[in-house]
Design an enzyme around this catalytic site. Structure first.
Site, PDB file in Angstrom:
ATOM      1  N   HIS A 271       0.868  -1.103  -0.125  1.00 54.76           N
ATOM      2  CA  HIS A 271      -0.282  -0.015   0.065  1.00 54.76           C
ATOM      3  C   HIS A 271       0.784   1.364  -0.079  1.00 54.76           C
ATOM      4  CE1 HIS A 271      -3.481  -2.426   0.654  1.00 54.76           C
ATOM      5  NE2 HIS A 271      -4.193  -1.409   0.367  1.00 54.76           N
TER       6      HIS A 271
ATOM      7  N   LYS B  34     -10.323  -8.096   7.854  1.00 54.22           N
ATOM      8  CA  LYS B  34     -11.137  -8.293   9.011  1.00 54.22           C
ATOM      9  C   LYS B  34     -10.864  -6.833   9.887  1.00 54.22           C
ATOM     10  CE  LYS B  34      -7.021 -10.167  11.254  1.00 54.22           C
ATOM     11  NZ  LYS B  34      -6.426  -9.805  12.740  1.00 54.22           N
TER      12      LYS B  34
END
Lengths: 175, 281
Positions: free
Chosen positions: A36, A101
């Site tokens: 990222h 999650k």
């Protein structure tokens, strides 16, 4: 259970509501912290990304090594909130879906609503079980990052729960 | 002096790596099964079933229970009447490296915390203790970082009441929320120094989980563990943070004497995939 296929577009996801269970077939890309960071650097410099984000799904996952004779090792989701600071930039570049999650920041919720994206969660801490749904694996970029490389996974009936829907509805409720 | 060779240690650690990562601890498994039986929330039950299925599948197929095979934490209790031929720490690290490679686990360790770089299998964290006797006890705890990131330390005043401490521990669980793979096992270290309390909290995760039956007297550590577990399981976080009665499987507390001026409390949360294995050489 509702079935969806990649690439995603608004028509496929606009009726999905937070809390709904779906199963996904198609292509997803793994990317976590360092990937990222690199993608954002490229976006900021206006450079070409190593993957086409348009309609794409990113899975926050760094699989275990692949055992001999298997397609992939254990491959469950990692904590999504660590990617929060990067996510709005990727959504602006066409990213449509995310799998991980846990909860997301208010900024991410707003960016999802604005760009009509979607955030799914999947069985956390069940990486062995989830490996059953992966049909093929190919490294796309950043092989030097080891488990943090961007991998292209072909999945079949991968189990998901909608956590934040296109309207910003959230399974965890409001903060 | 009893001699233990470095090669024996390497072999033992390699085997511990396999056991810890492929076979879920029997006490954790029992706690999960019991939670599955008693959970009323339908979605929570479905998730607990997936967690149990995952453990069974991992064991059957020799797959890591979780892809985050952790930073391996090794506790080495070395008997003072043992003579080690070779290098103890090098042997432990070699066993870790060979085991993680052999069993296709994940290379999650970066050599430099600031510069990061290409992840490797080792080094692990080693806590050595010199104890009586002529044996070596080795315990491995592969600690995933989703839950390690939720660790907390508070240096309380020595006059702090039990309610303040309780609130701090419960707040740590609340702030972990849905992120760190609940149902949790909550390790708590109370006393010692800042660093020692952290170590106690980690060691508390090695304590066997007891299924809570009957009453534990108020004002004792088992009583406090029980009260905390009850309150945590009323938070309605539940498996994956989607609600239910199963937010934690256990609260394990370890204490140690401390200074008149302080009261350190450390919380080390484990995800439901609490993995550890032990061997005595």
């Amino acid at each position: 259970m509702k079935k969806i296929n990649t690439p995603l577009d608004l028509n496929k996801i606009k009726s999905l509501k937070a809390g709904q269970e779906v199963c996904l077939t198609g292509i997803i890309y793994t990317a976590r912290d360092q990937a990222h960071k690199r993608l954002l650097e490229l976006i900021k410099k206006g450079k070409r990304l190593p993957l086409d984000l348009k309609g794409a799904i990113i899975y926050y996952c760094g699989p275990a090594k692949t055992p001999k004779g298997k397609i992939i090792g254990s491959c469950g989701p990692t904590t999504s909130s660590r990617m929060d600071e990067f996510t709005p930039f990727l959504l602006a570049k066409g990213l449509k879906g995310m799998i991980g999650k846990g909860s997301r920041s208010q900024e991410v919720k707003e960016a999802i609503k604005k760009h009509k994206g979607i955030y799914f969660i999947t069985y956390a801490g069940c990486g062995a079980l989830l490996s059953k749904y992966v049909r093929s694996v190919k490294t796309v970029a950043y092989g030097d990052l080891g488990p943090e490389a961007i991998l292209k996974l072909e999945v079949e009936n991968f189990p998901l729960i909608v956590a934040i829907d296109v309207n910003g509805g959230c399974i965890y409720g409001e903060d | 002096m009893r001699e233990i060779k470095a090669s024996q240690i390497i072999k033992a650690v390699t085997e511990l790596v396999r056991r810890a990562n492929f076979i879920l601890r029997s006490d954790v498994l029992s706690a999960l099964r019991s939670a599955y039986r008693f959970e009323k929330n339908k979605r929570a039950k479905t998730i607990l079933k997936a967690i149990l299925d995952n453990a069974a599948y991992a064991r059957e197929k020799n797959l890591a229970i979780c892809q985050d095979t952790g930073i391996p934490v090794v506790f080495a209790e070395v008997g003072q009447d043992v003579k080690i031929s070779g290098d103890l720490k090098a042997a432990i690290n070699k066993g870790i490296k060979e085991g993680y490679k052999k069993y296709s686990l994940r290379n999650s360790i970066v050599a430099d915390p600031l510069l990061r770089g290409n992840p490797k299998f080792s080094p692990c964290i080693i806590h050595t203790d010199i104890v009586k006797g002529n044996k070596i006890k080795l315990t491995i705890l592969p600690k995933g970082f989703g839950c390690e990131n939720k660790s907390r330390l508070m240096m309380f005043k020595p006059t702090a009441g039990i309610e303040e401490i309780k609130k701090f521990i419960i707040d740590a669980v609340k702030s972990a929320g849905p992120d760190a793979c609940p149902p949790y096992i909550v390790g708590v270290g109370i006393g010692g120094t800042a660093d020692y309390a952290g170590m106690l909290a980690k060691k508390a995760l090695l304590k066997k989980i007891k299924l809570q039956r009957g009453l534990s007297p108020k004002g004792t550590v088992p009583g406090f563990e029980r009260e905390l577990l009850f309150e945590i399981n009323n938070l309605n976080i539940g498996p994956m943070g989607l609600g239910g009665k199963t937010t934690a499987l256990a609260v394990n507390i370890q204490t140690y004497p401390t200074h008149i001026a302080g009261l350190p409390v450390s919380v080390n949360i484990s995800c439901h995939a609490l993995r550890s294995a032990r061997i005595v050489l």
